[in-house]
Design a protein around this motif. Structure first.
Motif, PDB file in Angstrom:
ATOM      1  N   PRO A 116       0.847  -1.193   0.000  1.00 54.40           N
ATOM      2  CA  PRO A 116       0.000   0.000   0.000  1.00 54.40           C
ATOM      3  C   PRO A 116       0.886   1.248   0.000  1.00 54.40           C
ATOM      4  CG  PRO A 116       0.112  -0.910   2.198  1.00 54.40           C
ATOM      5  CD  PRO A 116       0.931  -1.820   1.310  1.00 54.40           C
ATOM      6  N   ALA A 117       0.303   2.391  -0.327  1.00 57.71           N
ATOM      7  CA  ALA A 117       1.080   3.638  -0.311  1.00 57.71           C
ATOM      8  C   ALA A 117       0.168   4.809   0.034  1.00 57.71           C
ATOM      9  CB  ALA A 117       1.748   3.885  -1.655  1.00 57.71           C
ATOM     10  N   ALA A 118       0.744   5.802   0.719  1.00 54.55           N
ATOM     11  CA  ALA A 118       0.083   7.074   1.001  1.00 54.55           C
ATOM     12  C   ALA A 118       1.149   8.142   0.850  1.00 54.55           C
ATOM     13  CB  ALA A 118      -0.491   7.091   2.407  1.00 54.55           C
ATOM     14  N   GLY A 119       0.903   9.119  -0.051  1.00 53.83           N
ATOM     15  CA  GLY A 119       1.955  10.093  -0.276  1.00 53.83           C
ATOM     16  C   GLY A 119       1.498  11.368  -0.941  1.00 53.83           C
ATOM     17  N   PRO A 137       4.564   0.728   3.245  1.00 56.94           N
ATOM     18  CA  PRO A 137       4.923  -0.483   3.988  1.00 56.94           C
ATOM     19  C   PRO A 137       4.761  -1.712   3.100  1.00 56.94           C
ATOM     20  CG  PRO A 137       2.759   0.285   4.639  1.00 56.94           C
ATOM     21  CD  PRO A 137       3.328   1.325   3.725  1.00 56.94           C
ATOM     22  N   LYS A 138       5.422  -2.787   3.460  1.00 59.91           N
ATOM     23  CA  LYS A 138       5.351  -4.010   2.656  1.00 59.91           C
ATOM     24  C   LYS A 138       4.919  -5.193   3.513  1.00 59.91           C
ATOM     25  CE  LYS A 138       8.655  -2.889  -0.974  1.00 59.91           C
ATOM     26  NZ  LYS A 138       8.465  -1.491  -0.859  1.00 59.91           N
ATOM     27  N   PHE A 139       3.996  -5.987   2.970  1.00 59.08           N
ATOM     28  CA  PHE A 139       3.591  -7.261   3.549  1.00 59.08           C
ATOM     29  C   PHE A 139       4.208  -8.330   2.656  1.00 59.08           C
ATOM     30  CE2 PHE A 139       0.252  -4.188   4.380  1.00 59.08           C
ATOM     31  CZ  PHE A 139       0.007  -4.355   5.740  1.00 59.08           C
ATOM     32  N   LEU A 140       5.190  -9.057   3.161  1.00 56.75           N
ATOM     33  CA  LEU A 140       5.906 -10.047   2.357  1.00 56.75           C
ATOM     34  C   LEU A 140       5.421 -11.454   2.681  1.00 56.75           C
ATOM     35  CD1 LEU A 140       9.505  -8.583   2.674  1.00 56.75           C
ATOM     36  CD2 LEU A 140       7.816  -8.169   0.882  1.00 56.75           C
ATOM     37  N   ILE A 141       5.258 -12.259   1.638  1.00 52.47           N
ATOM     38  CA  ILE A 141       4.796 -13.640   1.766  1.00 52.47           C
ATOM     39  C   ILE A 141       5.775 -14.532   1.014  1.00 52.47           C
ATOM     40  CG2 ILE A 141       2.894 -15.232   1.290  1.00 52.47           C
ATOM     41  CD1 ILE A 141       1.135 -12.605   1.081  1.00 52.47           C
ATOM     42  N   ALA A 151       8.210   0.380   8.302  1.00 50.37           N
ATOM     43  CA  ALA A 151       9.002   1.587   8.061  1.00 50.37           C
ATOM     44  C   ALA A 151       9.644   1.547   6.679  1.00 50.37           C
ATOM     45  CB  ALA A 151      10.059   1.750   9.153  1.00 50.37           C
ATOM     46  N   ARG A 152       8.828   1.696   5.634  1.00 51.40           N
ATOM     47  CA  ARG A 152       9.309   1.758   4.250  1.00 51.40           C
ATOM     48  C   ARG A 152       8.795   3.057   3.632  1.00 51.40           C
ATOM     49  NH1 ARG A 152      13.397  -0.955   2.980  1.00 51.40           N
ATOM     50  NH2 ARG A 152      12.869  -0.531   0.851  1.00 51.40           N
TER      51      ARG A 152
END
Length: 167
Positions: A116-119, A137-141, A151-152
């Motif tokens: 996702p992103a907010a900017g 942020p990143k959700f890694l699978i 914190a990305r």
């Protein structure tokens, strides 16, 4: 080393803000396609690479990037919804959602990420340049294991290919 990366990220963010505050009059979003450099920093290392953003409609854009760093090659695509910020010409906020494929350089395992992103996106009226900063942020699978990297942050600039072409 992580504190150094955070300091660099904050300095770039302040630079983007200073340019936005210090520039004279700026038009609303007046480009359709831009290409440039994306720097993705924070937890998990720093990634850098080219990216492209294309507006399909005035408020709807797609972004794709190819990033390298921290022993990874990352291919990422994202949809973004934009809205102008009232009273700040050329400045828009956006929310986005996309996916990423992460290819570690030292193994054959491919990881999948939800991003996702907010900017904010700022188009300088006097130059064919757009600057942006976001939280992504990143959700890694991977192989049944999950990891969340809160914190990305994405920072970068784009060269506008068709200024004045509002979608």
């Amino acid at each position: 080393m992580e504190n150094f990366k955070l300091k660099i990220a904050l300095q770039v963010l302040f630079l983007v803000a200073a340019i936005g505050i210090g520039s004279g009059s700026v038009n609303a979003q007046t480009y359709k396609t831009g290409v440039g450099l994306l720097i993705d920093v924070g937890d998990g290392g720093t990634l850098v690479g080219p990216h492209i953003k294309h507006f399909f409609q005035p408020n709807h854009a797609g972004e794709a990037s190819l990033q390298f760093g921290n022993g990874l090659t990352v291919l990422q695509a994202m949809y973004q919804y934009h809205q102008p910020i009232s009273g700040a010409e050329g400045l828009q906020w956006y929310l986005g959602l996309g996916g990423a494929l992460l290819f570690p350089n030292n193994s054959g395992n491919t990881h999948f990420g939800i991003v996702p992103a907010a900017g904010i996106d700022y188009k300088i009226s006097s130059a064919p340049i757009s600057l942006f900063a976001d939280w992504r942020p990143k959700f890694l699978i991977s192989d049944g294991q999950n990891e969340f990297l809160a914190a990305r942050f994405g920072l970068g600039l784009r060269f506008i290919l068709n200024a004045g072409s509002n979608p």
